[in-house]
Design a protein around this motif. Structure first.
Motif: not given
Length: 198
Positions: A145-154
């Motif tokens: 989830a953190d990897t996906w959020l890092a991508f999605l948010n940036t």
């Protein structure tokens, strides 16, 4: 359930059998959103867009028994031609069935010229959009989830790397690395999906 959809050749062979409901469901899961968004982009309301989408899918169902693999004709191009013809037919010949009610907006929409090239370009654009959405689903399901959020948010939401790193409790380098890995993975999945669709 596999993350990768079946190859188009396999799926097309299966949907040529009118009794294979699972294959048709898989086909419509891929192509219905493309056709619906295209109809909405033409100014149609939800119900009219659904109706047009259904008409196109019915045209595909009628035409699919005649489709045969040909080195000069990719399936996607064949489908584009079927969809374009069905959309043009529905928007030009069936205008009295689409958008009845007398509003100025509907009169304007019903009198818009429909360029064959414009519709083909929109079909291609929607196809590409659907490919990227499918690739994003596949990649999202394969990372934490953190990897996906890092991508999605940036990347998608345009937040600063620093803000995302702080919120996720990661270093800026970790966020950059996660974003880069995900972008490479997305490119690979999109390429695989496109090759499967040839």
């Amino acid at each position: 359930m596999s993350n990768m959809p079946e190859t188009r050749d396999s799926l097309i062979i299966q949907i040529q059998d009118p009794d294979n409901r699972d294959a048709w469901d898989a086909f419509t899961q891929i192509y219905r959103p493309i056709l619906y968004r295209l109809a909405r982009a033409r100014g149609l309301q939800d119900a009219d867009a659904e109706d047009l989408t259904q008409r196109v899918l019915m045209s595909v169902a009628r035409a699919i028994p005649q489709w045969q693999k040909n080195p000069n004709t990719r399936f996607r191009h064949w489908l584009n031609r079927i969809a374009k013809n069905a959309i043009l037919n529905a928007l030009t010949r069936g205008r009295t069935e689409i958008g009845v009610g007398g509003s100025e907006f509907l009169n304007t929409v019903n009198n818009l010229p429909y360029s064959s090239n414009e519709i083909e370009a929109q079909i291609e654009n929607e196809y590409q959009r659907q490919l990227y959405r499918r690739a994003a689903e596949i990649v999202r399901d394969s990372v934490n989830a953190d990897t996906w959020l890092a991508f999605l948010n940036t990347v998608v939401e345009g937040e600063s790397t620093e803000a995302v790193a702080t919120r996720l409790g990661k270093t800026i380098g970790n966020v950059h690395a996660a974003r880069s890995r995900l972008m490479r993975r997305l490119q690979t999945v999109v390429k695989d999906l496109m090759e499967a669709d040839e």
